[in-house]
Scaffold this motif. Structure first.
Motif, short mmCIF file in Angstrom:
data_model
loop_
_atom_site.label_atom_id
_atom_site.label_comp_id
_atom_site.label_asym_id
_atom_site.label_seq_id
_atom_site.Cartn_x
_atom_site.Cartn_y
_atom_site.Cartn_z
N UNK A 80 47.54 -9.68 -1.91
CA UNK A 80 46.64 -9.90 -2.18
C UNK A 80 45.92 -8.91 -1.78
N UNK A 81 44.38 -8.71 -0.79
CA UNK A 81 43.94 -7.90 0.27
C UNK A 81 43.09 -8.88 0.69
N UNK A 82 43.40 -8.34 1.97
CA UNK A 82 42.53 -9.05 3.03
C UNK A 82 40.79 -9.95 2.64
N UNK A 83 40.30 -9.70 1.92
CA UNK A 83 39.73 -10.38 1.78
C UNK A 83 39.32 -11.49 0.28
N UNK A 84 40.39 -11.14 -0.45
CA UNK A 84 40.86 -11.97 -1.49
C UNK A 84 39.69 -11.54 -2.93
N UNK A 85 39.40 -10.39 -2.78
CA UNK A 85 39.10 -9.18 -3.99
C UNK A 85 39.62 -8.93 -5.33
N UNK A 86 40.90 -8.87 -3.86
CA UNK A 86 42.46 -8.29 -5.72
C UNK A 86 43.50 -9.06 -5.17
N UNK A 87 43.92 -9.92 -6.56
CA UNK A 87 45.72 -9.94 -6.05
C UNK A 87 46.41 -9.26 -7.28
N UNK A 88 47.39 -8.92 -6.84
CA UNK A 88 48.02 -8.27 -7.49
C UNK A 88 49.71 -8.99 -8.09
N UNK A 89 50.21 -8.00 -8.89
CA UNK A 89 51.30 -8.96 -9.01
C UNK A 89 52.18 -7.85 -8.89
N UNK A 90 53.54 -7.49 -8.29
CA UNK A 90 54.01 -5.89 -8.57
C UNK A 90 55.08 -6.45 -9.74
N UNK A 123 46.59 -19.55 2.84
CA UNK A 123 47.06 -19.34 3.74
C UNK A 123 48.33 -17.95 3.49
N UNK A 124 48.48 -17.49 3.17
CA UNK A 124 49.65 -16.09 2.27
C UNK A 124 50.71 -17.12 1.68
N UNK A 125 50.66 -18.16 1.54
CA UNK A 125 52.57 -18.61 1.36
C UNK A 125 52.52 -18.26 -0.21
N UNK A 126 53.92 -17.75 -0.71
CA UNK A 126 53.99 -17.87 -1.98
C UNK A 126 55.01 -18.89 -2.93
N UNK A 127 54.79 -18.71 -4.07
CA UNK A 127 56.14 -19.43 -4.66
C UNK A 127 56.32 -18.91 -5.94
N UNK A 128 57.20 -19.02 -6.51
CA UNK A 128 57.33 -18.47 -7.50
C UNK A 128 58.26 -18.74 -8.73
N UNK A 129 58.17 -18.17 -9.62
CA UNK A 129 59.40 -19.50 -10.83
C UNK A 129 60.40 -18.64 -10.50
N UNK A 130 61.14 -19.60 -11.37
CA UNK A 130 62.65 -19.26 -10.87
C UNK A 130 62.91 -17.84 -11.58
N UNK A 131 62.59 -17.45 -12.71
CA UNK A 131 63.57 -16.79 -13.56
C UNK A 131 62.81 -15.22 -13.30
#
Length: 115
Positions: free
Chosen positions: A71-81, A54-62
């Protein structure tokens, strides 16, 4: 089966930015969450960021406030900026996708941050 291929790693000075990409192929409809993990030299694997269906995100404290997973709309690419990088962010970064029955991993991409 799901295949994951990471790209975008490299060397950067502290304070700089990088964007990692994870190309997802195969049975993408079976995927629940996609995460980025990292393994610093001589240390254990650690979770960095996760994105849910559903697009929710979780990050480590660090990395909270410095990294962003998307991610893109079709789930074929996920990015980490990754921004405001620190030497302690130096690690091999892995993309992983989880379905109900399995976890899939990419081959990893090296990120090196120099001071």
């Amino acid at each position: 089966q799901v295949q994951l291929v990471e790209s975008g790693g490299g060397s950067v000075q502290a304070g700089g930015s990088l964007r990692l990409s994870c190309a997802v192929s195969g049975n993408i409809f079976s995927i629940n969450t996609v995460s980025w993990y990292r393994q610093p030299p001589g240390k254990q694997l650690e979770s960095v960021a996760t994105i849910t269906p559903d697009g929710s995100t979780v990050y480590s404290d660090s990395v909270k406030g410095r990294f962003s997973i998307s991610r893109d709309n079709v789930g074929k690419t996920v990015w980490l900026q990754m921004s405001s990088l620190k030497p302690e962010d130096t690690a091999v970064y892995y993309c992983t996708a989880r379905s109900i029955v399995a976890a899939y991993w990419g081959q990893g991409t090296q990120v090196t941050v120099s001071s």
